[in-house]
Design a protein around this motif. Structure first.
Motif, PDB file in Angstrom:
ATOM      1  N   THR A 116      -7.460   2.808   3.182  1.00 52.84           N
ATOM      2  CA  THR A 116      -8.965   4.128   2.642  1.00 52.84           C
ATOM      3  C   THR A 116      -7.973   5.371   2.186  1.00 52.84           C
ATOM      4  N   TRP A 117      -6.220   5.368   2.850  1.00 53.10           N
ATOM      5  CA  TRP A 117      -5.589   6.053   1.994  1.00 53.10           C
ATOM      6  C   TRP A 117      -5.183   6.465   1.083  1.00 53.10           C
ATOM      7  N   VAL A 118      -4.717   4.818   0.665  1.00 52.92           N
ATOM      8  CA  VAL A 118      -4.654   5.446  -1.230  1.00 52.92           C
ATOM      9  C   VAL A 118      -5.868   5.532  -1.770  1.00 52.92           C
ATOM     10  N   PHE A 119      -7.459   5.389  -1.224  1.00 54.72           N
ATOM     11  CA  PHE A 119      -8.532   6.254  -2.335  1.00 54.72           C
ATOM     12  C   PHE A 119      -8.671   7.601  -1.833  1.00 54.72           C
ATOM     13  N   ALA A 120      -8.045   7.599  -0.556  1.00 54.12           N
ATOM     14  CA  ALA A 120      -8.630   9.266  -0.206  1.00 54.12           C
ATOM     15  C   ALA A 120      -7.592  10.108  -0.986  1.00 54.12           C
ATOM     16  N   THR A 121      -6.169   9.769  -1.254  1.00 60.23           N
ATOM     17  CA  THR A 121      -4.969   9.978  -2.245  1.00 60.23           C
ATOM     18  C   THR A 121      -5.552  10.150  -4.065  1.00 60.23           C
ATOM     19  N   ILE A 122      -6.164   9.227  -4.379  1.00 58.51           N
ATOM     20  CA  ILE A 122      -7.225   8.978  -5.113  1.00 58.51           C
ATOM     21  C   ILE A 122      -7.838  10.179  -5.341  1.00 58.51           C
ATOM     22  N   PHE A 150      -5.623  -8.281  12.804  1.00 60.11           N
ATOM     23  CA  PHE A 150      -4.676  -7.325  12.562  1.00 60.11           C
ATOM     24  C   PHE A 150      -3.803  -7.100  11.210  1.00 60.11           C
ATOM     25  N   ARG A 151      -4.147  -8.100  10.707  1.00 53.88           N
ATOM     26  CA  ARG A 151      -4.257  -7.763   9.081  1.00 53.88           C
ATOM     27  C   ARG A 151      -4.966  -6.847   8.839  1.00 53.88           C
ATOM     28  N   TYR A 152      -6.061  -7.322   8.406  1.00 50.64           N
ATOM     29  CA  TYR A 152      -7.068  -6.595   8.250  1.00 50.64           C
ATOM     30  C   TYR A 152      -6.891  -5.381   8.442  1.00 50.64           C
ATOM     31  N   ALA A 153      -7.099  -4.964   9.923  1.00 51.62           N
ATOM     32  CA  ALA A 153      -7.303  -3.544  10.233  1.00 51.62           C
ATOM     33  C   ALA A 153      -6.131  -3.024  10.161  1.00 51.62           C
ATOM     34  N   VAL A 154      -4.841  -3.764   9.812  1.00 50.92           N
ATOM     35  CA  VAL A 154      -3.981  -2.412   9.153  1.00 50.92           C
ATOM     36  C   VAL A 154      -4.302  -2.222   7.294  1.00 50.92           C
ATOM     37  N   LYS A 200       1.353  -1.135   0.022  1.00 47.09           N
ATOM     38  CA  LYS A 200       0.201   0.188   0.006  1.00 47.09           C
ATOM     39  C   LYS A 200       0.343   1.321  -0.026  1.00 47.09           C
ATOM     40  N   PHE A 201       2.163   0.943   0.344  1.00 44.05           N
ATOM     41  CA  PHE A 201       2.354   2.529   0.725  1.00 44.05           C
ATOM     42  C   PHE A 201       3.349   2.559  -0.622  1.00 44.05           C
ATOM     43  N   THR A 203     -11.991   0.511  -7.810  1.00 44.83           N
ATOM     44  CA  THR A 203     -11.383  -0.863  -7.279  1.00 44.83           C
ATOM     45  C   THR A 203     -10.444  -0.286  -5.910  1.00 44.83           C
ATOM     46  N   TRP A 204      -9.997   0.372  -4.611  1.00 44.90           N
ATOM     47  CA  TRP A 204      -9.902   0.500  -3.748  1.00 44.90           C
ATOM     48  C   TRP A 204     -11.113   0.763  -3.206  1.00 44.90           C
ATOM     49  N   GLY A 205     -11.767   1.758  -3.766  1.00 43.58           N
ATOM     50  CA  GLY A 205     -13.851   1.486  -2.714  1.00 43.58           C
ATOM     51  C   GLY A 205     -13.815   0.164  -2.388  1.00 43.58           C
ATOM     52  N   PHE A 206     -13.493  -0.929  -3.333  1.00 42.56           N
ATOM     53  CA  PHE A 206     -14.409  -2.195  -3.369  1.00 42.56           C
ATOM     54  C   PHE A 206     -13.375  -3.161  -2.154  1.00 42.56           C
ATOM     55  N   ALA A 207     -12.051  -2.851  -2.250  1.00 46.13           N
ATOM     56  CA  ALA A 207     -11.274  -3.475  -1.124  1.00 46.13           C
ATOM     57  C   ALA A 207     -11.782  -3.122  -0.028  1.00 46.13           C
ATOM     58  N   ILE A 208     -11.765  -1.581   0.212  1.00 44.73           N
ATOM     59  CA  ILE A 208     -12.332  -1.551   1.874  1.00 44.73           C
ATOM     60  C   ILE A 208     -13.381  -1.913   2.184  1.00 44.73           C
ATOM     61  N   TYR A 209     -14.499  -2.279   0.745  1.00 49.16           N
ATOM     62  CA  TYR A 209     -15.638  -2.558   1.781  1.00 49.16           C
ATOM     63  C   TYR A 209     -15.533  -4.258   2.456  1.00 49.16           C
TER      64      TYR A 209
END
Length: 205
Positions: A188-194, A178-182, A132-133, A152-158
């Protein structure tokens, strides 16, 4: 489990699988239609594929309910197709074979012993976070979301939110949660950046 919770769990599982069946399609279609992969990070895709393979192997090794991870084989296939498209339009399709061989060798290695697969699972969270980084860095570098699909990133968040719920209701595996939370936070950060760069691009126009 109460009937209402059982129904909600079923809906979450089915909807996650349904969304994941088309998760990468908007991105694949966007790249093919534009005939370029501007804004997409090869490193991000490679790291994401690695994380998916490790996570799928972990789930199958511990014989968790199939419905809780059935989408991962679908995601792996879609990611592989997207990676091929990106490599093709970047002029690097010749590197596909070495990547394939490396993935197969690493996948066989982690299945040798339980300790290795547990360690790989913990590392996969870090690897997925790096993916993601890597995508964020690509966006920051170009200051342009290019052909990166917000859908695509919106779908991923859901799907991540749904999987946090299904894991809490079934295995309650802390490593998985923990993996899912991270990943959820970073998606969400990537989606917001897009969205930010898309609006910035419109303002320039």
């Amino acid at each position: 489990m109460q009937p209402d919770w059982a129904l909600l769990l079923l809906v979450a599982n089915v909807s996650t699988l349904t969304v994941c069946m088309v998760l990468k399609l908007p991105q694949i279609i966007t790249v093919i239609a534009a005939k370029n992969a501007r804004g997409l990070s090869v490193r991000s895709l490679l790291l994401e594929l690695t994380g998916f393979l490790v996570f799928l192997t972990y789930q199958t090794y511990y014989e968790y309910p199939l419905i809780t991870y059935l989408e991962y084989p679908v995601l792996i296939v879609q990611d592989a197709i997207l990676l091929m498209c990106v490599l093709f339009y970047n002029g690097n399709i010749g590197t596909a074979l070495p990547y394939t061989v490396l993935f197969i060798l690493c996948w066989r290695l982690i299945t040798i012993h339980r300790l290795i697969i547990d360690l790989a699972m913990n590392l996969s969270t870090f690897i997925s976070a790096l993916s993601k980084f890597a995508q964020l860095q690509s966006l920051w570098k170009t200051c342009d979301s290019g052909q990166v699909s917000a859908l695509t990133w919106g779908f991923a968040i859901y799907t991540i939110c749904a999987r946090i719920f299904t894991t809490l209701m079934t295995t309650q595996d802390t490593a998985v949660l923990f993996r899912y939370a991270v990943i959820g936070v970073l998606n969400t950060w990537v989606f917001a950046t897009i969205i930010y760069y898309r609006k910035a691009g419109k303002r320039k126009d």
